[in-house]
Enzyme design. Structure first.
Site, PDB file in Angstrom:
ATOM      1  N   TYR A   1       3.489  24.825   4.355  1.00 48.15           N
ATOM      2  CA  TYR A   1       2.191  24.717   3.697  1.00 48.15           C
ATOM      3  C   TYR A   1       1.323  23.660   4.373  1.00 48.15           C
ATOM      4  O   TYR A   1       1.820  22.587   4.717  1.00 48.15           O
ATOM      5  CB  TYR A   1       2.361  24.335   2.216  1.00 48.15           C
ATOM      6  CG  TYR A   1       1.020  24.204   1.549  1.00 48.15           C
ATOM      7  CD1 TYR A   1       0.334  25.352   1.176  1.00 48.15           C
ATOM      8  CD2 TYR A   1       0.396  22.971   1.385  1.00 48.15           C
ATOM      9  CE1 TYR A   1      -0.937  25.259   0.623  1.00 48.15           C
ATOM     10  CE2 TYR A   1      -0.867  22.877   0.837  1.00 48.15           C
ATOM     11  CZ  TYR A   1      -1.533  24.025   0.458  1.00 48.15           C
ATOM     12  OH  TYR A   1      -2.789  23.940  -0.071  1.00 48.15           O
TER      13      TYR A   1
ATOM     14  N   TRP B   1      -3.139  22.651   5.652  1.00 51.37           N
ATOM     15  CA  TRP B   1      -4.461  23.106   6.067  1.00 51.37           C
ATOM     16  C   TRP B   1      -4.625  23.195   7.578  1.00 51.37           C
ATOM     17  O   TRP B   1      -5.569  23.785   8.054  1.00 51.37           O
ATOM     18  CB  TRP B   1      -5.532  22.174   5.497  1.00 51.37           C
ATOM     19  CG  TRP B   1      -6.023  22.578   4.157  1.00 51.37           C
ATOM     20  CD1 TRP B   1      -5.270  22.859   3.051  1.00 51.37           C
ATOM     21  CD2 TRP B   1      -7.389  22.729   3.758  1.00 51.37           C
ATOM     22  NE1 TRP B   1      -6.101  23.165   1.992  1.00 51.37           N
ATOM     23  CE2 TRP B   1      -7.397  23.082   2.406  1.00 51.37           C
ATOM     24  CE3 TRP B   1      -8.617  22.578   4.413  1.00 51.37           C
ATOM     25  CZ2 TRP B   1      -8.583  23.310   1.686  1.00 51.37           C
ATOM     26  CZ3 TRP B   1      -9.787  22.789   3.702  1.00 51.37           C
ATOM     27  CH2 TRP B   1      -9.747  23.161   2.350  1.00 51.37           C
TER      28      TRP B   1
HETATM   29  N1  LIG Z   1     -13.758  15.229   1.121  1.00 53.09           N
HETATM   30  C1  LIG Z   1     -12.762  16.056   0.776  1.00 53.09           C
HETATM   31  N2  LIG Z   1     -13.050  17.194   0.105  1.00 53.09           N
HETATM   32  C2  LIG Z   1     -12.032  18.021  -0.269  1.00 53.09           C
HETATM   33  C3  LIG Z   1     -10.694  17.753   0.066  1.00 53.09           C
HETATM   34  C4  LIG Z   1     -10.422  16.541   0.776  1.00 53.09           C
HETATM   35  O1  LIG Z   1      -9.267  16.218   1.073  1.00 53.09           O
HETATM   36  N3  LIG Z   1     -11.476  15.731   1.104  1.00 53.09           N
HETATM   37  N4  LIG Z   1      -9.686  18.637  -0.301  1.00 53.09           N
HETATM   38  C5  LIG Z   1     -10.078  20.001  -0.607  1.00 53.09           C
HETATM   39  C6  LIG Z   1      -9.027  20.721  -1.318  1.00 53.09           C
HETATM   40  S1  LIG Z   1      -7.653  21.196  -0.441  1.00 53.09           S
HETATM   41  C7  LIG Z   1      -9.110  21.082  -2.611  1.00 53.09           C
HETATM   42  S2  LIG Z   1      -7.894  22.031  -3.327  1.00 53.09           S
HETATM   43  C8  LIG Z   1     -10.259  20.703  -3.418  1.00 53.09           C
HETATM   44  C9  LIG Z   1      -9.851  20.209  -4.792  1.00 53.09           C
HETATM   45  O2  LIG Z   1     -10.981  20.174  -5.603  1.00 53.09           O
HETATM   46  P1  LIG Z   1     -10.894  19.536  -7.051  1.00 53.09           P
HETATM   47  O3  LIG Z   1      -9.605  19.885  -7.679  1.00 53.09           O
HETATM   48  O4  LIG Z   1     -12.140  19.913  -7.746  1.00 53.09           O
HETATM   49  O5  LIG Z   1     -10.961  17.984  -6.640  1.00 53.09           O
HETATM   50  P2  LIG Z   1     -10.301  16.672  -7.248  1.00 53.09           P
HETATM   51  O6  LIG Z   1     -10.983  15.524  -6.587  1.00 53.09           O
HETATM   52  O7  LIG Z   1      -8.829  16.720  -7.142  1.00 53.09           O
HETATM   53  O8  LIG Z   1     -10.636  16.728  -8.796  1.00 53.09           O
HETATM   54  C10 LIG Z   1     -11.964  16.801  -9.265  1.00 53.09           C
HETATM   55  C11 LIG Z   1     -12.161  15.891 -10.425  1.00 53.09           C
HETATM   56  O9  LIG Z   1     -11.439  16.360 -11.549  1.00 53.09           O
HETATM   57  C12 LIG Z   1     -11.343  15.277 -12.434  1.00 53.09           C
HETATM   58  N5  LIG Z   1     -10.147  15.406 -13.251  1.00 53.09           N
HETATM   59  C13 LIG Z   1      -8.869  15.125 -12.914  1.00 53.09           C
HETATM   60  N6  LIG Z   1      -8.052  15.356 -13.965  1.00 53.09           N
HETATM   61  C14 LIG Z   1      -8.836  15.781 -14.972  1.00 53.09           C
HETATM   62  C15 LIG Z   1      -8.590  16.187 -16.325  1.00 53.09           C
HETATM   63  O10 LIG Z   1      -7.476  16.219 -16.815  1.00 53.09           O
HETATM   64  N7  LIG Z   1      -9.667  16.591 -17.068  1.00 53.09           N
HETATM   65  C16 LIG Z   1     -10.931  16.587 -16.565  1.00 53.09           C
HETATM   66  N8  LIG Z   1     -11.910  17.022 -17.336  1.00 53.09           N
HETATM   67  N9  LIG Z   1     -11.180  16.189 -15.300  1.00 53.09           N
HETATM   68  C17 LIG Z   1     -10.161  15.805 -14.529  1.00 53.09           C
HETATM   69  C18 LIG Z   1     -11.271  14.025 -11.606  1.00 53.09           C
HETATM   70  O11 LIG Z   1     -12.176  13.068 -12.129  1.00 53.09           O
HETATM   71  C19 LIG Z   1     -11.630  14.485 -10.226  1.00 53.09           C
HETATM   72  O12 LIG Z   1     -12.591  13.660  -9.607  1.00 53.09           O
HETATM   73  O13 LIG Z   1     -11.013  19.683  -2.774  1.00 53.09           O
HETATM   74  C20 LIG Z   1     -11.346  20.047  -1.438  1.00 53.09           C
HETATM   75  N10 LIG Z   1     -12.358  19.151  -0.957  1.00 53.09           N
HETATM   76  N1  LIG Z   2      -1.195  13.572  -5.831  1.00 60.23           N
HETATM   77  C1  LIG Z   2      -1.843  14.621  -5.321  1.00 60.23           C
HETATM   78  N2  LIG Z   2      -1.317  15.255  -4.265  1.00 60.23           N
HETATM   79  C2  LIG Z   2      -1.971  16.302  -3.737  1.00 60.23           C
HETATM   80  C3  LIG Z   2      -3.212  16.735  -4.262  1.00 60.23           C
HETATM   81  C4  LIG Z   2      -3.738  16.039  -5.382  1.00 60.23           C
HETATM   82  O1  LIG Z   2      -4.816  16.383  -5.912  1.00 60.23           O
HETATM   83  N3  LIG Z   2      -3.033  14.981  -5.876  1.00 60.23           N
HETATM   84  N4  LIG Z   2      -3.849  17.798  -3.695  1.00 60.23           N
HETATM   85  C5  LIG Z   2      -3.023  18.807  -3.069  1.00 60.23           C
HETATM   86  C6  LIG Z   2      -3.817  19.778  -2.337  1.00 60.23           C
HETATM   87  S1  LIG Z   2      -5.032  20.565  -3.252  1.00 60.23           S
HETATM   88  C7  LIG Z   2      -3.589  20.100  -1.048  1.00 60.23           C
HETATM   89  S2  LIG Z   2      -4.437  21.429  -0.370  1.00 60.23           S
HETATM   90  C8  LIG Z   2      -2.580  19.400  -0.240  1.00 60.23           C
HETATM   91  C9  LIG Z   2      -2.996  19.196   1.226  1.00 60.23           C
HETATM   92  O2  LIG Z   2      -1.882  18.975   2.007  1.00 60.23           O
HETATM   93  P1  LIG Z   2      -1.865  19.291   3.573  1.00 60.23           P
HETATM   94  O3  LIG Z   2      -2.659  20.508   3.878  1.00 60.23           O
HETATM   95  O4  LIG Z   2      -0.452  19.277   4.025  1.00 60.23           O
HETATM   96  O5  LIG Z   2      -2.637  18.003   4.146  1.00 60.23           O
HETATM   97  P2  LIG Z   2      -3.300  17.744   5.567  1.00 60.23           P
HETATM   98  O6  LIG Z   2      -3.439  16.275   5.675  1.00 60.23           O
HETATM   99  O7  LIG Z   2      -4.517  18.552   5.723  1.00 60.23           O
HETATM  100  O8  LIG Z   2      -2.168  18.203   6.582  1.00 60.23           O
HETATM  101  C10 LIG Z   2      -2.438  19.000   7.670  1.00 60.23           C
HETATM  102  C11 LIG Z   2      -1.528  18.593   8.831  1.00 60.23           C
HETATM  103  O9  LIG Z   2      -1.811  19.471   9.916  1.00 60.23           O
HETATM  104  C12 LIG Z   2      -1.972  18.715  11.108  1.00 60.23           C
HETATM  105  N5  LIG Z   2      -2.829  19.469  12.010  1.00 60.23           N
HETATM  106  C13 LIG Z   2      -4.168  19.425  12.137  1.00 60.23           C
HETATM  107  N6  LIG Z   2      -4.576  20.284  13.087  1.00 60.23           N
HETATM  108  C14 LIG Z   2      -3.461  20.883  13.582  1.00 60.23           C
HETATM  109  C15 LIG Z   2      -3.236  21.874  14.578  1.00 60.23           C
HETATM  110  O10 LIG Z   2      -4.164  22.387  15.190  1.00 60.23           O
HETATM  111  N7  LIG Z   2      -1.940  22.265  14.791  1.00 60.23           N
HETATM  112  C16 LIG Z   2      -0.894  21.726  14.113  1.00 60.23           C
HETATM  113  N8  LIG Z   2       0.333  22.159  14.395  1.00 60.23           N
HETATM  114  N9  LIG Z   2      -1.093  20.784  13.166  1.00 60.23           N
HETATM  115  C17 LIG Z   2      -2.359  20.380  12.895  1.00 60.23           C
HETATM  116  C18 LIG Z   2      -2.547  17.402  10.646  1.00 60.23           C
HETATM  117  O11 LIG Z   2      -2.343  16.382  11.617  1.00 60.23           O
HETATM  118  C19 LIG Z   2      -1.798  17.182   9.326  1.00 60.23           C
HETATM  119  O12 LIG Z   2      -0.582  16.522   9.574  1.00 60.23           O
HETATM  120  O13 LIG Z   2      -2.291  18.126  -0.833  1.00 60.23           O
HETATM  121  C20 LIG Z   2      -1.897  18.255  -2.194  1.00 60.23           C
HETATM  122  N10 LIG Z   2      -1.424  16.979  -2.676  1.00 60.23           N
HETATM  123 MO   LIG Z   3      -6.124  22.032  -1.814  1.00 54.81          MO
END
Ligand SMILES: Nc1nc2c(c(=O)[nH]1)N[C@H]1C(S)=C(S)[C@@H](COP(=O)(O)OP(=O)(O)OC[C@H]3O[C@@H](n4cnc5c(=O)[nH]c(N)nc54)[C@H](O)[C@@H]3O)O[C@H]1N2
Ligand SMILES: Nc1nc2c(c(=O)[nH]1)N[C@H]1C(S)=C(S)[C@@H](COP(=O)(O)OP(=O)(O)OC[C@H]3O[C@@H](n4cnc5c(=O)[nH]c(N)nc54)[C@H](O)[C@@H]3O)O[C@H]1N2
Ligand SMILES: [Mo]
Length: 771
Positions: A111, A113
């Protein structure tokens, strides 16, 4: 004059300016109204000291399944090997484990991104390669969403409502009068899109809602989950209690007879048990505003008033993805659907419910008629999988049973793990538990450009190039452009592209022709673009530019569906347009779930107490930890870059908290603090702000795990040493990352920069001959 080279990332398309092989600047895509501040950080990828520069093998590992002398704890030395040696070892281990234990013992869910190019998409290429040698154990759903889609597939017959192929936000201004936002509508998260995007849409959408004079109620522990200028009423809810608020409002609507019985009769099934639950028939507890106040901390008078406004105006409910990354996350999403069904505006313009607006750029934006220009994984010889977030359970309990969507399966006995393009030591919960699980496999292979915390715990390390060092194509069904990603710089050190690594590995396995189909990088990019263009031509009457024109121009625009109201046709005529559910209607009371008889998972939307929350009997002086997405990076990617560092103070992540909670613990703004619970501990720098609800801490995800050797204190501020590794439920098995209680205390100043420490540690682990 610098050369101008089109490229893309998950956080936006841009032109890279290159002089003498060095990146000297970036310019965002010309039509992007709100470019991401993370784009300039990509120069970090070109710093040799941040990279894995050659294939390596961990000293304390032995091939062939024999136990090595030392654990995979991130502190073992790595020895350089040639590509040929490294790939012979990898091919040997794949062959051995498949032969001796069966291919289900190879875990390649992988898993993550990775980078936004869809051709070099590392997890896809890994699966394509392994499908040629008998298959692997994979995963279903994502860390982003698992509980949500699992329940929506059952009760709406589709996950479209949370994956961005449902109501588009452009239908709201001019129709919606009351918008209730649960979680966020934040430009912070809408910076990114999985697979890249050229134009950032959310800020403009929010401005339009503001101009249309929509009343916005914002339910979140964090006030800055919506821009200030939206002038929303902020309802600082206790985390993980949204289901109670939704059901309390539904109960009030029912009690006052304001529910739309005709809609329930014609468009839903099983409303009876749900309405009985709201009225308190089975448990003696009517779900009222007063009941909801006691759970959520939101005053009952406000709840009653809003419940009346919801039925008295055109109203819309928007729930972030974060809400279902919590214990019982399925029931939060289902409760919102239950409330929306009682209101009866589903399928009307500006009415109903949506999931994930703004969580990614494209969710709630117009959706594309294109397809992601990705590579095929080929047919799957075996059907072995786990729910994505059950990795530690799988490694710790081979053979144990687990359930998923009502089906019972068992965990495979995994001997080999291959990770390419993801970072489990970033994304998984309870990292100290993962550390224990991570010792179980015989061999772990990690393929990444960066010496991540996961890479440090590999046996065989394969250095991949970043997207800057190769050609690729970006695009998704949620973005309006395919973007040409031209190679910007030469590969660093001995790093190879993901495609070249897997092609070479396929050669070692005697399958090169099958894997490559005789195509090289540019042949494939041309081919994938053509497949997408053909698809667009068949689905619409649009002809995309010829490949060479696309490639030279740097982008191609795809036709999009706008102004879409989800379930409009079903609302209009449910008999002619049935949903693919057990009843053909929206399921509010489920026969299937009743049959499954899962403890803690009633067959209608319900409030279930999470395992950890502020209302728990043992809460004491503990605080609820929310780990949200970081503003200055993507997860753990570009953690060392300027946009990420700008958010840090004293060299580590900042934990935001209410001044009252800080005062009670003698913590001042900028002080170093320790967060801990029974699972782990980390340092962070306190940031005091009244925009966070009392009792709540907010620590962004993504700091690079940097644990001291004794005691495991993480110096960087990584919340996943604290989070809880339990499934959302036996049904969806998603991550419960947002369900987490911690303690907090000030500690004597410790101002060492965690990235510098990390860098010194990895320099000591790998020999850097000749720099
Ligand atoms: N800059 C940046 N943007 C991203 C990402 C990143 O790593 N960096 N990651 C991307 C990814 S993979 C994903 S999946 C999305 C996730 O997108 P979201 O899930 O929307 O993002 P989060 O920041 O985890 O949560 C949004 C808000 O939900 C609120 N929240 C948390 N728990 C609760 C709760 O129990 N109740 C309520 N009402 N609110 C709550 C928190 O205040 C939080 O700021 O973001 C994406 N966008
Ligand atoms: N506590 C908590 N944990 C969370 C979340 C949360 O809200 N709270 N959010 C969750 C969510 S929504 C998500 S999506 C996950 C994200 O979790 P990940 O998707 O695992 O996070 P990334 O840091 O994007 O990891 C991508 C990896 O790919 C590598 N990479 C980048 N480019 C390339 C490439 O071209 N080739 C290869 N082989 N590797 C590459 C990067 O160096 C990095 O190590 O985290 C989850 N974890
Ligand atoms: Mo995510």
């Amino acid at each position: 004059m610098p050369r101008r080279i089109p490229h893309s990332t998950h956080w936006g398309a841009f032109t890279c300016l290159v002089e003498e092989g060095r990146i000297v600047g970036t310019e965002p895509f010309k039509d992007d109204p709100d470019p991401s501040p993370i784009i300039p950080s990509i120069a970090e990828w070109a710093r040799p000291d941040r990279r894995i520069l050659q294939p390596m093998v961990r000293e304390g590992w032995k091939p062939g399944g024999a136990p090595g002398p030392r654990p995979r704890d991130g502190n073992d030395r790595f020895l350089p090997v040639s590509w040929d040696e490294a790939l012979s070892l990898v091919a040997g281990e794949i062959t051995r484990v498949g032969r001796d234990h069966g291919n289900a013992s190879i875990f390649a869910g992988s898993y993550g991104w990775t980078s936004c190019g869809r051709f070099h998409h590392a997890p896809t290429l890994l699966k394509r390669m392994l499908n040629l040698v008998g298959g692997y154990t994979g995963h279903v759903d994502t860390y982003s969403i698992a509980a949500g889609p699992a329940i929506l597939r059952h009760v709406l017959g589709s996950e479209d409502a949370c994956t961005g192929r449902a109501t588009t936000m452009d239908t709201l201004p001019g129709h919606t009068e009351t918008l209730v936002v649960f979680g966020a509508l934040a430009p912070r998260t809408a910076q990114t899109e999985a697979g890249g995007m050229a134009v950032h849409l959310l800020p403009e959408m929010l401005r339009k809602l503001r101009e249309a004079g929509v009343r916005v109620v914002h339910v979140s522990p964090c006030k800055d989950d919506l821009p200030d200028w939206m002038e929303a009423d902020w309802w600082p809810i206790r985390p993980n209690t949204d289901a109670a608020l939704l059901l309390g409002m539904a109960g009030e609507i029912l009690r006052e007879g304001r529910h739309d019985q005709a809609f329930l009769d014609r468009h839903t099934s099983g409303a009876g048990p749900f309405l009985d639950y709201l009225a308190g028939k089975p448990d003696g507890t009517p779900k009222t505003a007063d009941w909801a106040e006691a759970i959520t901390g939101i005053p009952a008078a406000q709840i009653r008033e809003l419940s009346r406004t919801l039925t008295g105006t055109r109203s819309f409910l928007s729930l972030s993805w974060a809400l279902q990354r919590a214990h019982h996350g399925e029931h939060v999403y289902w409760s919102a659907l239950g409330l929306a069904a009682l209101i009866g505006q589903i399928g009307l313009k500006g009415g109903g419910v949506a999931y994930g607006f703004g969580s990614l750029n494209g969710v709630g934006g117009p959706f594309g008629e294109g397809v992601s220009p990705g590579m095929s994984q080929g047919p799957k010889p075996i059907d072995s999988f786990i729910p994505v977030a059950r990795i530690s359970d799988m490694l710790l309990s081979p053979g144990a049973a687990f359930t998923y969507q009502g089906e019972t399966r068992s965990y495979p006995d995994v001997r080999l793990v291959y990770w390419a393009g993801g970072n489990p030591y970033h994304h998984h919960q309870d990292l100290n538990r993962l550390q224990e699980a991570w010792q179980r496999p015989e061999t772990i292979i990690v393929q990444d450009p960066m010496m991540t915390a996961t890479a440090r715990r590999a046996d065989i390390l394969l250095p991949a190039t970043t997207s800057l060092e190769r050609n690729d194509i970006a695009g998704t069904r949620r973005a309006e452009h395919y973007v040409a990603m031209h190679k910007v710089i030469e590969p660093m050190g001995e790093a190879k592209s993901d495609y070249d690594i897997f092609s070479d590995l396929a050669r070692h396995l005697g399958l090169e022709a099958e894997f490559t189909e005789g195509r090289d990088e540019m042949d494939w990019i041309r081919h994938l673009y053509q497949l997408s263009a053909d698809y667009v031509a068949s689905a619409t009457d649009t002809r995309l530019p010829a490949f060479d024109d696309f490639w030279n121009e740097g982008w191609a625009q795809i036709p999009m569906t706008r102004d879409n109201t989800y379930l409009a046709a079903f609302r209009e005529d449910p008999e002619a347009n049935p949903l693919p559910t057990e009843s053909g209607k929206i399921v509010l009371g489920s026969n299937r779930i009743a049959d499954l008889d899962m403890p803690g998972f009633p067959s209608h939307p319900s409030w279930q107490e999470p395992a950890e929350w502020l209302g728990m009997a043992e809460a004491g002086d503990r605080l609820h930890l929310i780990s949200s997405q970081p503003p200055g990076r993507l997860h753990s990617q570009l953690e060392t870059g300027p946009a990420s560092r700008e958010q840090k103070r004293k060299g580590r992540e900042q934990v935001r908290m209410h001044p009252d909670d800080a005062r009670a613990r003698q913590i001042g703004d900028g002080d170093t603090v320790r967060l801990w619970n029974a699972r782990g501990q980390c340092l962070a720098t306190a940031q005091l702000t009244e925009t966070v609800r009392r009792g709540v801490l907010v620590l962004p995800v993504g700091a690079w795990l940097t644990q001291d050797r004794d005691g495991g204190l993480d110096l960087s501020g990584n919340p996943n040493v604290l989070t809880l590794d339990i499934p959302t439920s036996a049904y969806g098995q998603g991550t419960s990352a947002q369900t987490c209680m911690v303690r907090l205390e000030p500690v004597a100043a410790n101002d060492r920069d965690s990235i510098d420490i990390y860098q010194k540690e990895i320099d000591a682990l790998i020999r850097r001959d000749g720099g």
